[in-house]
Design an enzyme around this catalytic site. Structure first.
Site, PDB file in Angstrom:
ATOM      1  N   SER A 132       0.896  -1.120   0.019  1.00 46.44           N
ATOM      2  CA  SER A 132       0.123  -0.093   0.167  1.00 46.44           C
ATOM      3  C   SER A 132       0.935   1.316  -0.008  1.00 46.44           C
ATOM      4  O   SER A 132       1.685   1.385  -0.883  1.00 46.44           O
ATOM      5  CB  SER A 132      -0.871  -0.219   1.126  1.00 46.44           C
ATOM      6  OG  SER A 132      -1.898   0.972   1.103  1.00 46.44           O
ATOM      7  N   HIS A 155      -2.707  -1.044  -4.945  1.00 50.62           N
ATOM      8  CA  HIS A 155      -4.123  -0.986  -4.909  1.00 50.62           C
ATOM      9  C   HIS A 155      -4.619   0.384  -5.059  1.00 50.62           C
ATOM     10  O   HIS A 155      -3.805   1.380  -4.519  1.00 50.62           O
ATOM     11  CB  HIS A 155      -5.208  -1.887  -3.750  1.00 50.62           C
ATOM     12  CG  HIS A 155      -4.536  -1.312  -2.551  1.00 50.62           C
ATOM     13  ND1 HIS A 155      -5.190   0.009  -2.071  1.00 50.62           N
ATOM     14  CD2 HIS A 155      -3.693  -1.518  -1.547  1.00 50.62           C
ATOM     15  CE1 HIS A 155      -4.841  -0.030  -0.863  1.00 50.62           C
ATOM     16  NE2 HIS A 155      -3.685  -0.834  -0.517  1.00 50.62           N
TER      17      HIS A 155
END
Length: 255
Positions: A132, A155
Site C-alpha cells: 500500500s 491498490h
C-alpha cells in the site's frame, strides 16, 4: 581525627554500595528511553557507527490513533529522527528497513517526501512486505532493495468511515491517488501506465484488493532497483558514502 575520617570514608563507601545494581549512568538513560518509546536507539555520536538505521514496521499511523493491539509506526516519531540524522555530521548514510502493511496515506507520503529530500545517501530494504502506502516509502531512497520472498501490494486508495458529499470525496481520493502515482513513477523506473495497470488490476491473488507483486517481479517492473537484504544494502550504502566522500574531497560537493 583519623578515626573520624575513616568513619566518614566508610559511610560514603556504604552509601555507594547501597545503590541498586540496575541503576544506569545518567548518560545512558536517554538511549533506554529511545528504545522504550520508539523501538530503536538514538542517533550515533562521534566514534560510533556512521550509519543510521530507521525501521518502519506494522501499520503507519497518521492523524488518528490506532488501537493499542495494532503494531504501528507513528510518523510523528519518524520525522524528528530523520531531521536529527540529516543534521548530525557523524551520520553519512541512512538505512531504512520496511515491513509494513501500509496505513495513513498522507502520513506515508510525508515520510516518503522526507526520505527523498535527504541530502545523505539512503537505501531502503523491503523484508516481508511493503504494501500500500509503503510502496512510495520503499522507492523514495537513493537505491532500493527487496527480499526475494517479500511482496508489495499495489491498490487504489480507499476510505473508511462516514462519507459526506460523495462527488467531492471521490474527487479528493482521485487527486490523492494521482499524488501517489506521480511520486512512485518519479522515483522508480516503472511507467505511469504500468503502475496504474497494476493498481486497478483485479481478479488475481488478492481479488479486488489489488495486485501482489513479488520481489523478482518488482525489480523486473522497475519498481525496485534490486534483489537483496541487509548485507547487500549495507554494501551498496557504504559504496554510496565512499563516492560521496570522493566527490566532496574533489570539491564537487559543498555539504
Amino acid at each position: 581525627m583519623d578515626t573520624q575520617r575513616q568513619n566518614e570514608a566508610g559511610a560514603q563507601h556504604a552509601t555507594e554500595s547501597e545503590l541498586p545494581p540496575t541503576e544506569l549512568p545518567v548518560e545512558k538513560k536517554p538511549v533506554v528511553e529511545y528504545i522504550q518509546q520508539l523501538g530503536q536507539t538514538s542517533v550515533p555520536t562521534a566514534g560510533e557507527s556512521n550509519l543510521y538505521c530507521l525501521t518502519i514496521i506494522g501499520q503507519i499511523e497518521g492523524h488518528i490513533v490506532l488501537p493499542p493491539q495494532n503494531k504501528t509506526t507513528k510518523y510523528e516519531h519518524l520525522i524528528p529522527q530523520l531531521v536529527a540524522a540529516e543534521q548530525n555530521p557523524h551520520i553519512e548514510g541512512i538505512l531504512i528497513i520496511l515491513n509494513t502493511v501500509g496505513g495513513d496515506v498522507e502520513a506515508g507520503l510525508a515520510i516518503a517526501e522526507m526520505i527523498a529530500s535527504l541530502s545523505k545517501p539512503t537505501v531502503t530494504v523491503v523484508i516481508g512486505g511493503g504494501h500500500s502506502i509503503g510502496v512510495p516509502i520503499a522507492v523514495a531512497s537513493t537505491y532500493s532493495f527487496i527480499a526475494e520472498s517479500a511482496t508489495m501490494t499495489i491498490h487504489p486508495i480507499r476510505m473508511n468511515g462516514l462519507v459526506i458529499g460523495v462527488p467531492q470525496t471521490f474527487e479528493y481520493i482521485e487527486k490523492m491517488q494521482e499524488r501517489v502515482v506521480r511520486f512512485v513513477t518519479s522515483h522508480s523506473r516503472i511507467t505511469d501506465v504500468h503502475f496504474k495497470e497494476l493498481m486497478f488490476k483485479t481478479g488475481d491473488l488478492n481479488r479486488d484488493i489489488g495486485t501482489a507483486v513479488g520481489g523478482k517481479d518488482a525489480v523486473e517492473y522497475g519498481l525496485m532497483d534490486g534483489i537483496g537484504g541487509i548485507g547487500q544494502a549495507l554494501t551498496y550504502l557504504n559504496n554510496l558514502i565512499a563516492s560521496r566522500r570522493e566527490l566532496k574531497s574533489a570539491g564537487g560537493l559543498t555539504q
